[in-house]
Motif scaffolding. Sequence first.
Motif, PDB file in Angstrom:
ATOM      1  N   LEU A 122      40.916  17.681 -30.926  1.00  0.00           N
ATOM      2  CA  LEU A 122      40.139  16.619 -31.027  1.00  0.00           C
ATOM      3  C   LEU A 122      40.147  15.987 -32.351  1.00  0.00           C
ATOM      4  N   ASN A 123      41.074  16.123 -33.336  1.00  0.00           N
ATOM      5  CA  ASN A 123      41.366  15.783 -34.564  1.00  0.00           C
ATOM      6  C   ASN A 123      39.961  15.681 -35.290  1.00  0.00           C
ATOM      7  N   PHE A 124      39.172  16.874 -35.084  1.00  0.00           N
ATOM      8  CA  PHE A 124      37.973  17.050 -35.796  1.00  0.00           C
ATOM      9  C   PHE A 124      37.708  18.333 -36.738  1.00  0.00           C
ATOM     10  N   CYS A 125      37.682  17.925 -38.045  1.00  0.00           N
ATOM     11  CA  CYS A 125      37.666  18.821 -39.148  1.00  0.00           C
ATOM     12  C   CYS A 125      36.144  18.904 -39.801  1.00  0.00           C
ATOM     13  N   TYR A 126      35.793  20.217 -39.777  1.00  0.00           N
ATOM     14  CA  TYR A 126      34.230  20.265 -40.379  1.00  0.00           C
ATOM     15  C   TYR A 126      34.303  21.423 -41.084  1.00  0.00           C
ATOM     16  N   ILE A 127      33.089  21.603 -41.947  1.00  0.00           N
ATOM     17  CA  ILE A 127      32.587  22.657 -42.622  1.00  0.00           C
ATOM     18  C   ILE A 127      31.167  22.919 -42.708  1.00  0.00           C
ATOM     19  N   SER A 128      30.726  24.102 -42.163  1.00  0.00           N
ATOM     20  CA  SER A 128      29.255  24.462 -42.253  1.00  0.00           C
ATOM     21  C   SER A 128      28.654  24.741 -43.633  1.00  0.00           C
ATOM     22  N   VAL A 129      27.597  24.414 -43.877  1.00  0.00           N
ATOM     23  CA  VAL A 129      26.841  24.392 -45.173  1.00  0.00           C
ATOM     24  C   VAL A 129      25.554  25.187 -44.722  1.00  0.00           C
ATOM     25  N   ASP A 130      25.480  26.316 -45.395  1.00  0.00           N
ATOM     26  CA  ASP A 130      24.303  27.247 -45.033  1.00  0.00           C
ATOM     27  C   ASP A 130      22.944  27.067 -45.901  1.00  0.00           C
ATOM     28  N   SER A 131      22.793  26.076 -46.453  1.00  0.00           N
ATOM     29  CA  SER A 131      21.613  25.745 -47.303  1.00  0.00           C
ATOM     30  C   SER A 131      20.945  24.696 -46.681  1.00  0.00           C
ATOM     31  N   GLY A 132      19.488  24.936 -46.473  1.00  0.00           N
ATOM     32  CA  GLY A 132      18.689  24.018 -46.027  1.00  0.00           C
ATOM     33  C   GLY A 132      18.419  22.610 -46.620  1.00  0.00           C
ATOM     34  N   LYS A 133      18.672  21.450 -45.921  1.00  0.00           N
ATOM     35  CA  LYS A 133      18.336  20.253 -46.567  1.00  0.00           C
ATOM     36  C   LYS A 133      17.935  19.018 -45.637  1.00  0.00           C
ATOM     37  N   LYS A 134      17.201  18.135 -46.175  1.00  0.00           N
ATOM     38  CA  LYS A 134      16.639  17.250 -45.377  1.00  0.00           C
ATOM     39  C   LYS A 134      18.047  16.375 -45.137  1.00  0.00           C
ATOM     40  N   PHE A 135      17.828  15.101 -44.051  1.00  0.00           N
ATOM     41  CA  PHE A 135      18.847  14.448 -43.392  1.00  0.00           C
ATOM     42  C   PHE A 135      19.447  13.662 -44.734  1.00  0.00           C
ATOM     43  N   ALA A 136      18.758  12.987 -45.681  1.00  0.00           N
ATOM     44  CA  ALA A 136      19.204  12.063 -46.757  1.00  0.00           C
ATOM     45  C   ALA A 136      20.045  13.240 -47.739  1.00  0.00           C
ATOM     46  N   ASP A 137      19.543  14.241 -48.119  1.00  0.00           N
ATOM     47  CA  ASP A 137      20.216  15.128 -48.982  1.00  0.00           C
ATOM     48  C   ASP A 137      21.177  15.788 -48.266  1.00  0.00           C
ATOM     49  N   ALA A 138      21.266  16.139 -47.057  1.00  0.00           N
ATOM     50  CA  ALA A 138      22.489  16.676 -46.607  1.00  0.00           C
ATOM     51  C   ALA A 138      23.625  15.796 -46.257  1.00  0.00           C
ATOM     52  N   GLN A 139      23.328  14.458 -46.201  1.00  0.00           N
ATOM     53  CA  GLN A 139      24.287  13.384 -46.128  1.00  0.00           C
ATOM     54  C   GLN A 139      24.926  13.146 -47.558  1.00  0.00           C
ATOM     55  N   ALA A 140      23.848  13.006 -48.458  1.00  0.00           N
ATOM     56  CA  ALA A 140      24.497  13.002 -49.824  1.00  0.00           C
ATOM     57  C   ALA A 140      25.361  14.247 -50.420  1.00  0.00           C
ATOM     58  N   TYR A 141      25.152  15.440 -49.650  1.00  0.00           N
ATOM     59  CA  TYR A 141      25.750  16.496 -50.030  1.00  0.00           C
ATOM     60  C   TYR A 141      27.260  16.210 -49.621  1.00  0.00           C
ATOM     61  N   CYS A 142      27.379  16.001 -48.323  1.00  0.00           N
ATOM     62  CA  CYS A 142      28.464  15.914 -47.581  1.00  0.00           C
ATOM     63  C   CYS A 142      29.359  14.714 -48.328  1.00  0.00           C
ATOM     64  N   GLU A 143      28.892  13.840 -48.791  1.00  0.00           N
ATOM     65  CA  GLU A 143      29.670  12.773 -49.403  1.00  0.00           C
ATOM     66  C   GLU A 143      30.122  13.202 -50.719  1.00  0.00           C
TER      67      GLU A 143
END
Length: 241
Positions: A122-143
Amino acid sequence: MTFCGEFSITAYNKRLGRDIRSIRKLRGLRQCVRDCVDRGQCKAVNYHRDSLQCQLLGDSTTDLSDLMDDDSFMFIDIASQRTVFSSCNVSCTRGVCVKLSSEIDYCSVPRCPLTFRYSSQLNFCYISVDSGKKFADAQAYCETLGCRLAIPRTMDHIMFLNSEFSNGYMNNNKYRIGGQWNTEAGEWRWINGNAVFDSVNLNLTDFQISSNDGDLMWDCDSDLRQINTGNGEKFLCEKVL
């Protein structure tokens, strides 16, 4: 000599504490990596982000437990990050060929970091993050990782995530992903602006979506389901390759 392959960070906030062959000062990250490749016997680098110090190493590792915790450093394994080709213009089929001031051609091809999980199909690269965040905060962390909230855009992506959980590569059976209800457009959209549900990839009627609001979550039991935007949830980051 021509170098192909984009370097990616093997581990953040870590360094290898053995076989430091040379220390070079005031180096940018790209220059540090290039210095290691030019040296020949260099197998990895420790890079100090604050002082711009570049440590060239005569040894490397793919076992992250070998690395020492150090918030100021990042560790880059050279062998797993780049491949040498005879001609950048001929061989650089998945990247962008860049001419450096040294007249070396550099082929920028993103690679999945060793700390992430990867599907070559799939050429799909991911990592799971096991701390709870709201949508905007989760996106900011991924960035901060050079990523985005994951977009499992087809059933093949969803089945891959299901198998990852079944095989023990995830600690949780559900994670927030990068899909939200877009009120202005009147449809569910991924964070890249594309529609989540269409006639080609995913069909809305196949999932537990009860109303037009909130965010999307990957759930091993129901594949995709709806969640409240305000909920703090564990999440998946995707590195776009």
